[in-house]
Motif scaffolding. Sequence first.
Motif, PDB file in Angstrom:
ATOM      1  N   HIS A 191       0.799  -1.324   0.011  1.00 57.32           N
ATOM      2  CA  HIS A 191       0.213  -0.119   0.026  1.00 57.32           C
ATOM      3  C   HIS A 191       0.786   1.236   0.061  1.00 57.32           C
ATOM      4  O   HIS A 191       1.640   1.351   0.851  1.00 57.32           O
ATOM      5  CB  HIS A 191      -0.860   0.185   1.107  1.00 57.32           C
ATOM      6  N   ALA A 192       0.607   1.933  -1.019  1.00 53.04           N
ATOM      7  CA  ALA A 192       1.544   3.381  -0.972  1.00 53.04           C
ATOM      8  C   ALA A 192       0.966   4.220   0.149  1.00 53.04           C
ATOM      9  O   ALA A 192       1.773   5.073   0.358  1.00 53.04           O
ATOM     10  CB  ALA A 192       0.957   3.989  -2.611  1.00 53.04           C
ATOM     11  N   MET A 193      -0.196   4.062   0.670  1.00 57.79           N
ATOM     12  CA  MET A 193      -0.528   5.084   1.780  1.00 57.79           C
ATOM     13  C   MET A 193       0.213   4.761   2.811  1.00 57.79           C
ATOM     14  O   MET A 193       0.019   5.534   3.964  1.00 57.79           O
ATOM     15  CB  MET A 193      -1.902   4.694   1.996  1.00 57.79           C
ATOM     16  N   GLY A 194       1.209   3.759   2.888  1.00 54.10           N
ATOM     17  CA  GLY A 194       1.916   3.448   4.091  1.00 54.10           C
ATOM     18  C   GLY A 194       3.122   4.562   4.083  1.00 54.10           C
ATOM     19  O   GLY A 194       3.817   4.591   5.245  1.00 54.10           O
ATOM     20  N   GLY A 195       3.247   5.160   3.000  1.00 55.39           N
ATOM     21  CA  GLY A 195       4.231   6.231   2.778  1.00 55.39           C
ATOM     22  C   GLY A 195       5.689   5.470   2.336  1.00 55.39           C
ATOM     23  O   GLY A 195       5.792   4.377   1.929  1.00 55.39           O
ATOM     24  N   PRO A 196       6.485   6.642   2.164  1.00 61.58           N
ATOM     25  CA  PRO A 196       7.817   6.321   1.451  1.00 61.58           C
ATOM     26  C   PRO A 196       8.702   5.405   2.272  1.00 61.58           C
ATOM     27  O   PRO A 196       9.093   4.527   1.604  1.00 61.58           O
ATOM     28  CB  PRO A 196       8.396   7.568   1.259  1.00 61.58           C
ATOM     29  N   LYS A 197       8.536   5.347   3.523  1.00 65.83           N
ATOM     30  CA  LYS A 197       9.470   4.235   4.083  1.00 65.83           C
ATOM     31  C   LYS A 197       8.999   2.859   3.842  1.00 65.83           C
ATOM     32  O   LYS A 197       9.708   2.234   3.659  1.00 65.83           O
ATOM     33  CB  LYS A 197       9.543   4.721   5.712  1.00 65.83           C
ATOM     34  N   ILE A 198       7.775   2.713   3.943  1.00 71.22           N
ATOM     35  CA  ILE A 198       7.400   1.503   3.704  1.00 71.22           C
ATOM     36  C   ILE A 198       7.672   0.857   2.439  1.00 71.22           C
ATOM     37  O   ILE A 198       8.208   0.003   1.971  1.00 71.22           O
ATOM     38  CB  ILE A 198       5.648   1.158   3.665  1.00 71.22           C
ATOM     39  N   MET A 199       7.526   1.901   1.270  1.00 68.73           N
ATOM     40  CA  MET A 199       7.822   1.552  -0.215  1.00 68.73           C
ATOM     41  C   MET A 199       9.192   1.492  -0.387  1.00 68.73           C
ATOM     42  O   MET A 199       9.715   0.528  -1.107  1.00 68.73           O
ATOM     43  CB  MET A 199       7.376   2.737  -1.105  1.00 68.73           C
ATOM     44  N   GLU A 200      10.223   2.252   0.153  1.00 67.18           N
ATOM     45  CA  GLU A 200      11.509   1.936   0.275  1.00 67.18           C
ATOM     46  C   GLU A 200      12.225   0.943   0.608  1.00 67.18           C
ATOM     47  O   GLU A 200      12.905   0.115   0.238  1.00 67.18           O
ATOM     48  CB  GLU A 200      12.422   3.300   0.974  1.00 67.18           C
ATOM     49  N   ALA A 201      11.358   0.125   1.945  1.00 64.24           N
ATOM     50  CA  ALA A 201      11.856  -0.871   2.806  1.00 64.24           C
ATOM     51  C   ALA A 201      11.571  -2.023   1.686  1.00 64.24           C
ATOM     52  O   ALA A 201      12.183  -2.890   1.529  1.00 64.24           O
ATOM     53  CB  ALA A 201      11.107  -1.174   3.744  1.00 64.24           C
ATOM     54  N   VAL A 220      11.065  -1.967  -1.704  1.00 66.66           N
ATOM     55  CA  VAL A 220      12.123  -2.055  -3.048  1.00 66.66           C
ATOM     56  C   VAL A 220      13.395  -2.530  -2.600  1.00 66.66           C
ATOM     57  O   VAL A 220      13.891  -3.327  -3.300  1.00 66.66           O
ATOM     58  CB  VAL A 220      12.025  -0.620  -3.525  1.00 66.66           C
ATOM     59  N   HIS A 221      14.096  -1.919  -1.462  1.00 68.00           N
ATOM     60  CA  HIS A 221      15.096  -2.497  -0.856  1.00 68.00           C
ATOM     61  C   HIS A 221      15.208  -3.990  -0.815  1.00 68.00           C
ATOM     62  O   HIS A 221      16.240  -4.244  -1.269  1.00 68.00           O
ATOM     63  CB  HIS A 221      15.672  -1.873   0.171  1.00 68.00           C
ATOM     64  N   ALA A 222      14.069  -4.490  -0.115  1.00 71.29           N
ATOM     65  CA  ALA A 222      14.106  -6.047  -0.070  1.00 71.29           C
ATOM     66  C   ALA A 222      14.077  -6.782  -1.203  1.00 71.29           C
ATOM     67  O   ALA A 222      14.561  -7.803  -1.284  1.00 71.29           O
ATOM     68  CB  ALA A 222      12.845  -6.257   0.982  1.00 71.29           C
ATOM     69  N   ALA A 223      13.355  -6.031  -2.191  1.00 70.16           N
ATOM     70  CA  ALA A 223      13.252  -7.013  -3.244  1.00 70.16           C
ATOM     71  C   ALA A 223      14.584  -7.089  -4.333  1.00 70.16           C
ATOM     72  O   ALA A 223      14.867  -7.624  -5.249  1.00 70.16           O
ATOM     73  CB  ALA A 223      12.114  -6.452  -4.430  1.00 70.16           C
ATOM     74  N   ALA A 224      15.503  -6.041  -3.993  1.00 71.72           N
ATOM     75  CA  ALA A 224      16.612  -5.882  -4.707  1.00 71.72           C
ATOM     76  C   ALA A 224      17.494  -7.239  -5.182  1.00 71.72           C
ATOM     77  O   ALA A 224      18.157  -7.432  -5.933  1.00 71.72           O
ATOM     78  CB  ALA A 224      17.706  -4.608  -3.868  1.00 71.72           C
ATOM     79  N   GLY A 225      17.336  -8.097  -3.984  1.00 69.04           N
ATOM     80  CA  GLY A 225      18.060  -9.433  -4.068  1.00 69.04           C
ATOM     81  C   GLY A 225      17.227 -10.141  -4.890  1.00 69.04           C
ATOM     82  O   GLY A 225      17.693 -11.612  -5.204  1.00 69.04           O
ATOM     83  N   ILE A 267       4.716  -3.639  -6.663  1.00 71.71           N
ATOM     84  CA  ILE A 267       3.700  -2.846  -6.995  1.00 71.71           C
ATOM     85  C   ILE A 267       3.022  -1.804  -6.168  1.00 71.71           C
ATOM     86  O   ILE A 267       2.635  -2.599  -5.041  1.00 71.71           O
ATOM     87  CB  ILE A 267       2.589  -3.835  -7.862  1.00 71.71           C
ATOM     88  N   ALA A 268       3.110  -0.589  -5.990  1.00 70.95           N
ATOM     89  CA  ALA A 268       2.321   0.172  -5.025  1.00 70.95           C
ATOM     90  C   ALA A 268       0.893   0.674  -5.715  1.00 70.95           C
ATOM     91  O   ALA A 268       0.772   1.123  -6.458  1.00 70.95           O
ATOM     92  CB  ALA A 268       3.367   1.425  -4.725  1.00 70.95           C
TER      93      ALA A 268
END
Length: 119
Positions: free
Chosen positions: A89-99, A101-106, A113-114
């Motif tokens: 959920h994008a409504m969780g804010g940038p910290k959730i989305m960044e976390a 995306v960072h976790a998916a990097a591997g 998808i937000a």
Amino acid sequence: MKTARRIIVALDFDNVDDAEAIVDRLGNTGQAYKVGMELLTVAGPTLARRLVGEGKDVFLDLKLLEIPTSVAGAVRAAGRLGATMVTVHAMGGPKIMEAAVHAAAGFPQLRVIALTGRH
């Protein structure tokens, strides 16, 4: 994305038998499937693992909205499962989305998808 994989079949069922019946009926025609929270709760990761093992794309429509550490852990679990997409959920804010995306990097196959929108 190949044309056959652009169509994602929604396995919006509350039981494994109905979901597996659709997968079996589609056979090689079905190349991508959406597994949501309801089916994942009922079936656990078994059906998703089966689909990945058969070379299918698995879209985990989980709509993750939790603290960033938990979202990152769930995204990593989706990556280890072999999922190709997971929703947050994008409504969780940038910290959730960044976390996420960072976790998916591997996991090069995994897209985050937000989801946006009002309720």
